[in-house]
Design an enzyme around this catalytic site. Structure first.
Site, PDB file in Angstrom:
ATOM      1  N   GLY A   1     -10.240 -49.745 -11.321  1.00 36.16           N
ATOM      2  CA  GLY A   1     -11.176 -50.427 -12.390  1.00 36.16           C
ATOM      3  C   GLY A   1     -12.469 -50.601 -10.839  1.00 36.16           C
ATOM      4  O   GLY A   1     -13.466 -50.176 -11.289  1.00 36.16           O
ATOM      5  N   HIS A   2     -12.586 -51.454 -10.497  1.00 38.12           N
ATOM      6  CA  HIS A   2     -13.502 -51.613  -9.245  1.00 38.12           C
ATOM      7  C   HIS A   2     -13.634 -49.879  -8.309  1.00 38.12           C
ATOM      8  O   HIS A   2     -14.743 -49.983  -8.363  1.00 38.12           O
ATOM      9  CB  HIS A   2     -12.990 -52.434  -7.894  1.00 38.12           C
ATOM     10  CG  HIS A   2     -12.579 -53.990  -8.182  1.00 38.12           C
ATOM     11  ND1 HIS A   2     -11.294 -54.787  -8.521  1.00 38.12           N
ATOM     12  CD2 HIS A   2     -13.686 -54.991  -9.130  1.00 38.12           C
ATOM     13  CE1 HIS A   2     -11.617 -55.688  -8.472  1.00 38.12           C
ATOM     14  NE2 HIS A   2     -12.813 -56.168  -9.189  1.00 38.12           N
TER      15      HIS A   2
ATOM     16  N   GLY B   1     -18.472 -53.331 -14.541  1.00 37.85           N
ATOM     17  CA  GLY B   1     -17.770 -52.712 -15.458  1.00 37.85           C
ATOM     18  C   GLY B   1     -17.438 -52.883 -17.603  1.00 37.85           C
ATOM     19  O   GLY B   1     -17.277 -54.407 -17.502  1.00 37.85           O
TER      20      GLY B   1
ATOM     21  N   LYS C   1     -15.215 -54.217 -18.797  1.00 39.71           N
ATOM     22  CA  LYS C   1     -14.134 -54.876 -19.937  1.00 39.71           C
ATOM     23  C   LYS C   1     -14.327 -56.254 -19.787  1.00 39.71           C
ATOM     24  O   LYS C   1     -14.105 -57.025 -20.680  1.00 39.71           O
ATOM     25  CB  LYS C   1     -12.406 -54.859 -18.423  1.00 39.71           C
ATOM     26  CG  LYS C   1     -12.150 -55.489 -18.760  1.00 39.71           C
ATOM     27  CD  LYS C   1     -10.554 -55.469 -18.176  1.00 39.71           C
ATOM     28  CE  LYS C   1     -10.457 -56.058 -16.517  1.00 39.71           C
ATOM     29  NZ  LYS C   1     -10.881 -57.779 -16.798  1.00 39.71           N
TER      30      LYS C   1
ATOM     31  N   SER D   1      -7.013 -57.898 -12.041  1.00 42.20           N
ATOM     32  CA  SER D   1      -6.553 -58.690 -10.705  1.00 42.20           C
ATOM     33  C   SER D   1      -5.552 -59.750 -10.705  1.00 42.20           C
ATOM     34  O   SER D   1      -4.665 -59.821 -10.654  1.00 42.20           O
ATOM     35  CB  SER D   1      -7.740 -59.025  -9.705  1.00 42.20           C
ATOM     36  OG  SER D   1      -8.206 -58.143  -8.948  1.00 42.20           O
TER      37      SER D   1
END
Ligand code: PAF
Length: 293
Positions: A35-36, A157, A159, A196
């Site tokens: 994602g990062h 992001g 999320k 994470s």
């Protein structure tokens, strides 16, 4: 080229030399996942310099949360960024990545630091209900990082959709000269959003984590395929049934523009869920257009 800057002073010197360059910023807590990396890639595409901050911000963790055990993996993170730089064919170009990884907490919060940035309307719901102070901690550190980094664009992001809306509103209210760029959620093959915290899950918890994504997907399909007057009772029923599983922290829908209850003119609905698996709490969301006719 990749530089690692471990203090605000070092960063300031680096920043002074950037003059006319465009700066993209990816703030993180570290322990970088796909994602990062997608945010960094987008920033590299659109800016001369990409700054990735890695700072486990104590202000956004509650007293019983995972601040102490949050994975600190600067070496691995650096390698991942180096690998990205190589794989994007950037060696020998003017594009640059800098990692701003303050070595100590005082680099961001010097003695007597007393500012608190708070956006209560957006913060006191969803994750804010069970994580009091969390979003104040996020907006305060992001404001502080923005002041240090002075980026043109900042990548967040989706999320953490509530976080994205809060930072967007902070930028508007404070008239900050930063363009916020929301980025789509990156998912594993089976649909679980990268986080994470996924690494904390046991095998069974990892399997159960799919309840979160699948339930949101089920609700999304109903909203997408049904006019709202019929969709609403159907999704209320799915939500009521689902909430019998006490592992849900919340499962709900709100107007994605302002996190208020949907009104007649709500166009894009946000479906939001937080699900607990042992000591781990995962969040996810989906956006869906409402059909009125
Ligand atoms: O989303 C995160 O990783 C953090 O909340 C952020 C934006 C880096 C602030 O600490």
């Amino acid at each position: 080229m990749i530089e690692i800057l471990r203090s605000t002073k070092q960063f300031d010197i680096f920043r002074k030399n950037l003059d006319k360059k465009t700066i993209g910023f990816v703030p993180t807590l570290g322990n970088l996942h796909r994602g990062h990396i997608s945010l960094v890639k987008e920033s590299l595409r659109n800016n001369d310099i990409t700054i990735v901050s890695i700072f486990v911000n104590p202000k956004q963790f509650g007293p019983n949360e995972d601040y102490e055990k949050y994975p600190r993996t600067l070496g691995d993170d650096t390698n991942k960024l180096k690998e990205l730089y190589r794989s994007e064919d950037l060696i020998g170009t003017d594009k640059q990545i800098a990692i701003f990884a303050p070595e100590s907490i005082d680099e961001i919060y010097p003695d007597n630091f007393s500012v608190n940035i708070s956006l209560p309307e957006l913060s006191n719901k969803l994750c804010g209900l069970n994580r009091p102070g969390h979003f104040d901690g996020v907006s305060t550190v992001v404001y502080s990082l923005f002041s240090i980094v002075r980026p043109n664009k900042a990548y967040f992001g989706q999320k953490d959709f509530q976080q994205y809306l809060i930072i967007k509103k902070m930028i508007e209210d404070m008239r900050l000269d930063v363009q916020i760029v929301p980025m789509p959620i990156k998912r594993e093959v089976d649909g679980l959003a990268f986080s994470s915290r996924n690494q904390y899950l046991s095998k069974e918890e990892r399997a159960d984590a799919l309840i979160l994504t699948r339930t949101l997907g089920e609700i999304k399909n109903v909203v997408k395929n049904t006019i709202w007057s019929e969709a609403k009772p159907a999704i209320d029923q799915i939500i009521n049934e689902s909430l019998k599983d006490t592992r849900w922290d919340y499962l709900t829908y709100l107007d994605s523009k302002n996190l208020e209850n949907p009104v007649e003119k709500t166009y894009m609905l946000g479906l939001f869920g937080a699900f607990k698996l042992g000591d781990t709490r995962l969040i996810d969301n989906k956006l869906v257009e409402i059909k009125y006719a």
